[in-house]
Motif scaffolding. Structure first.
Motif, PDB file in Angstrom:
ATOM      1  N   PRO A   1       0.958  -1.071  -0.009  1.00  0.00           N
ATOM      2  CA  PRO A   1       0.220  -0.033  -0.062  1.00  0.00           C
ATOM      3  C   PRO A   1       1.333   1.141   0.133  1.00  0.00           C
ATOM      4  O   PRO A   1      -0.074   2.530  -0.141  1.00  0.00           O
ATOM      5  N   GLU A   2       1.739   0.977  -0.081  1.00  0.00           N
ATOM      6  CA  GLU A   2       3.085   2.041   0.485  1.00  0.00           C
ATOM      7  C   GLU A   2       2.750   3.197  -0.723  1.00  0.00           C
ATOM      8  O   GLU A   2       2.794   4.208  -0.737  1.00  0.00           O
ATOM      9  N   GLY A   3       2.626   2.778  -1.640  1.00  0.00           N
ATOM     10  CA  GLY A   3       3.081   2.886  -3.408  1.00  0.00           C
ATOM     11  C   GLY A   3       3.762   3.442  -4.142  1.00  0.00           C
ATOM     12  O   GLY A   3       4.657   4.664  -4.249  1.00  0.00           O
ATOM     13  N   THR A   4       5.469   2.763  -3.650  1.00  0.00           N
ATOM     14  CA  THR A   4       6.897   3.456  -3.910  1.00  0.00           C
ATOM     15  C   THR A   4       7.739   2.548  -4.938  1.00  0.00           C
ATOM     16  O   THR A   4       6.939   1.051  -5.445  1.00  0.00           O
ATOM     17  N   TRP A   5       7.973   3.098  -6.014  1.00  0.00           N
ATOM     18  CA  TRP A   5       8.566   3.067  -7.525  1.00  0.00           C
ATOM     19  C   TRP A   5       9.660   2.859  -7.264  1.00  0.00           C
ATOM     20  O   TRP A   5      10.399   3.110  -6.678  1.00  0.00           O
ATOM     21  N   TYR A   6      10.591   1.625  -8.278  1.00  0.00           N
ATOM     22  CA  TYR A   6      11.224   0.723  -7.934  1.00  0.00           C
ATOM     23  C   TYR A   6      11.903   0.902  -9.222  1.00  0.00           C
ATOM     24  O   TYR A   6      11.292   0.079  -9.662  1.00  0.00           O
ATOM     25  N   THR A   7      13.257   0.644  -9.271  1.00  0.00           N
ATOM     26  CA  THR A   7      13.713   0.070 -10.438  1.00  0.00           C
ATOM     27  C   THR A   7      14.871  -0.529 -10.253  1.00  0.00           C
ATOM     28  O   THR A   7      14.990  -0.736  -8.907  1.00  0.00           O
ATOM     29  N   TRP A   8      15.593  -1.334 -10.986  1.00  0.00           N
ATOM     30  CA  TRP A   8      17.130  -2.348 -10.581  1.00  0.00           C
ATOM     31  C   TRP A   8      17.805  -2.458 -11.748  1.00  0.00           C
ATOM     32  O   TRP A   8      17.258  -2.699 -13.262  1.00  0.00           O
ATOM     33  N   VAL A   9      19.142  -3.102 -11.292  1.00  0.00           N
ATOM     34  CA  VAL A   9      19.827  -3.538 -12.195  1.00  0.00           C
ATOM     35  C   VAL A   9      19.928  -5.458 -12.075  1.00  0.00           C
ATOM     36  O   VAL A   9      20.169  -6.134 -13.162  1.00  0.00           O
ATOM     37  N   ASP A  10      20.199  -5.510 -11.254  1.00  0.00           N
ATOM     38  CA  ASP A  10      20.534  -7.531 -11.251  1.00  0.00           C
ATOM     39  C   ASP A  10      20.014  -8.107  -9.652  1.00  0.00           C
ATOM     40  O   ASP A  10      18.660  -7.249  -9.369  1.00  0.00           O
ATOM     41  N   GLU A  11      19.493  -9.546  -9.875  1.00  0.00           N
ATOM     42  CA  GLU A  11      19.280  -9.866  -8.966  1.00  0.00           C
ATOM     43  C   GLU A  11      19.068 -10.239  -7.255  1.00  0.00           C
ATOM     44  O   GLU A  11      18.286  -9.759  -6.628  1.00  0.00           O
ATOM     45  N   GLU A  12      20.776  -9.087  -7.847  1.00  0.00           N
ATOM     46  CA  GLU A  12      21.004  -8.546  -6.131  1.00  0.00           C
ATOM     47  C   GLU A  12      20.163  -7.664  -5.707  1.00  0.00           C
ATOM     48  O   GLU A  12      19.353  -7.544  -4.572  1.00  0.00           O
ATOM     49  N   ASP A  13      19.931  -6.547  -6.060  1.00  0.00           N
ATOM     50  CA  ASP A  13      18.752  -5.542  -5.947  1.00  0.00           C
ATOM     51  C   ASP A  13      17.504  -5.854  -5.792  1.00  0.00           C
ATOM     52  O   ASP A  13      16.353  -5.607  -5.015  1.00  0.00           O
ATOM     53  N   LEU A  14      16.888  -7.138  -6.282  1.00  0.00           N
ATOM     54  CA  LEU A  14      15.290  -7.280  -6.101  1.00  0.00           C
ATOM     55  C   LEU A  14      15.607  -8.598  -4.991  1.00  0.00           C
ATOM     56  O   LEU A  14      14.740  -8.460  -3.837  1.00  0.00           O
ATOM     57  N   ASP A  15      17.284  -8.823  -4.549  1.00  0.00           N
ATOM     58  CA  ASP A  15      16.702  -9.277  -3.345  1.00  0.00           C
ATOM     59  C   ASP A  15      16.334  -8.345  -2.428  1.00  0.00           C
ATOM     60  O   ASP A  15      16.076  -8.983  -0.814  1.00  0.00           O
ATOM     61  N   GLU A  16      17.330  -7.076  -2.319  1.00  0.00           N
ATOM     62  CA  GLU A  16      17.241  -6.330  -1.507  1.00  0.00           C
ATOM     63  C   GLU A  16      16.232  -5.814  -1.319  1.00  0.00           C
ATOM     64  O   GLU A  16      15.450  -5.471  -0.213  1.00  0.00           O
ATOM     65  N   LEU A  17      15.257  -5.702  -2.740  1.00  0.00           N
ATOM     66  CA  LEU A  17      13.905  -4.700  -2.484  1.00  0.00           C
ATOM     67  C   LEU A  17      13.495  -6.340  -1.901  1.00  0.00           C
ATOM     68  O   LEU A  17      12.422  -5.795  -1.234  1.00  0.00           O
ATOM     69  N   VAL A  18      13.509  -7.232  -2.127  1.00  0.00           N
ATOM     70  CA  VAL A  18      12.194  -8.461  -1.501  1.00  0.00           C
ATOM     71  C   VAL A  18      13.048  -8.296   0.441  1.00  0.00           C
ATOM     72  O   VAL A  18      11.640  -8.064   1.073  1.00  0.00           O
ATOM     73  N   ASP A  19      13.728  -8.707   1.254  1.00  0.00           N
ATOM     74  CA  ASP A  19      14.165  -8.440   1.808  1.00  0.00           C
ATOM     75  C   ASP A  19      14.086  -7.443   2.828  1.00  0.00           C
ATOM     76  O   ASP A  19      13.256  -7.427   4.169  1.00  0.00           O
ATOM     77  N   GLU A  20      14.346  -5.834   1.930  1.00  0.00           N
ATOM     78  CA  GLU A  20      13.711  -5.140   3.609  1.00  0.00           C
ATOM     79  C   GLU A  20      12.937  -4.661   2.979  1.00  0.00           C
ATOM     80  O   GLU A  20      11.994  -3.947   4.147  1.00  0.00           O
ATOM     81  N   HIS A  21      12.131  -4.686   2.023  1.00  0.00           N
ATOM     82  CA  HIS A  21      10.938  -4.012   1.952  1.00  0.00           C
ATOM     83  C   HIS A  21       9.288  -4.760   1.854  1.00  0.00           C
ATOM     84  O   HIS A  21       8.635  -4.142   3.059  1.00  0.00           O
ATOM     85  N   LEU A  22       9.335  -5.933   0.909  1.00  0.00           N
ATOM     86  CA  LEU A  22       8.114  -6.555   1.311  1.00  0.00           C
ATOM     87  C   LEU A  22       8.652  -7.257   2.638  1.00  0.00           C
ATOM     88  O   LEU A  22       7.719  -7.916   3.129  1.00  0.00           O
ATOM     89  N   VAL A  23       9.680  -7.984   2.823  1.00  0.00           N
ATOM     90  CA  VAL A  23       9.626  -9.005   4.064  1.00  0.00           C
ATOM     91  C   VAL A  23       8.979  -7.534   5.254  1.00  0.00           C
ATOM     92  O   VAL A  23       9.139  -8.212   5.941  1.00  0.00           O
ATOM     93  N   ASN A  24      10.329  -7.049   5.743  1.00  0.00           N
ATOM     94  CA  ASN A  24      10.169  -5.281   6.929  1.00  0.00           C
ATOM     95  C   ASN A  24       9.932  -4.442   6.715  1.00  0.00           C
ATOM     96  O   ASN A  24      10.116  -3.698   7.660  1.00  0.00           O
ATOM     97  N   GLY A  25       9.038  -4.335   5.749  1.00  0.00           N
ATOM     98  CA  GLY A  25       8.180  -2.918   5.848  1.00  0.00           C
ATOM     99  C   GLY A  25       9.716  -1.377   5.307  1.00  0.00           C
ATOM    100  O   GLY A  25       8.833  -0.539   5.184  1.00  0.00           O
TER     101      GLY A  25
END
Length: 103
Positions: free
Chosen positions: A71-95
């Motif tokens: 629900p935050e409405g936060t927009w992202y872009t990324w370069v590689d799977e490491e960026d996607l892992d960080e997005l999952v770990d930080e935002h999707l898991v920990n908010g």
């Protein structure tokens, strides 16, 4: 209470015959599949958790590939799977938003 705690939409639009770039050609579909599998492996998918969806054009083509988390409405872009892992770990898991990947 929301049906999902978080919802992430990945632009997977394929644009042909246009001068504008498209997220599909920049890895949007592959990123969606990667994050969907990662969320499932972490046991975070399903009602009350995280939903990973494909979206048509999100109209931020020049900044792509793009995804948006609600629900935050936060927009992202990324370069590689490491960026996607960080997005999952930080935002999707920990908010916690990932400032360096925000558009």
């Amino acid at each position: 209470m929301a049906y999902y705690r978080r919802h992430i939409f990945f632009c997977t639009n394929r644009r042909e015959g246009s001068d504008r770039p498209c997220c599909c050609d920049r890895g949007g579909q592959d990123a969606r599949a990667y994050v969907k599998a990662r969320v499932k492996a972490l046991g975070l998918s399903g009602p009350g958790e995280v939903r990973v969806n494909a979206a048509g054009c999100l109209d931020r083509c020049e900044e792509g590939p793009v995804a948006v988390v609600y629900p935050e409405g936060t927009w992202y872009t990324w370069v590689d799977e490491e960026d996607l892992d960080e997005l999952v770990d930080e935002h999707l898991v920990n908010g916690r938003e990932v400032s360096r990947l925000k558009i």
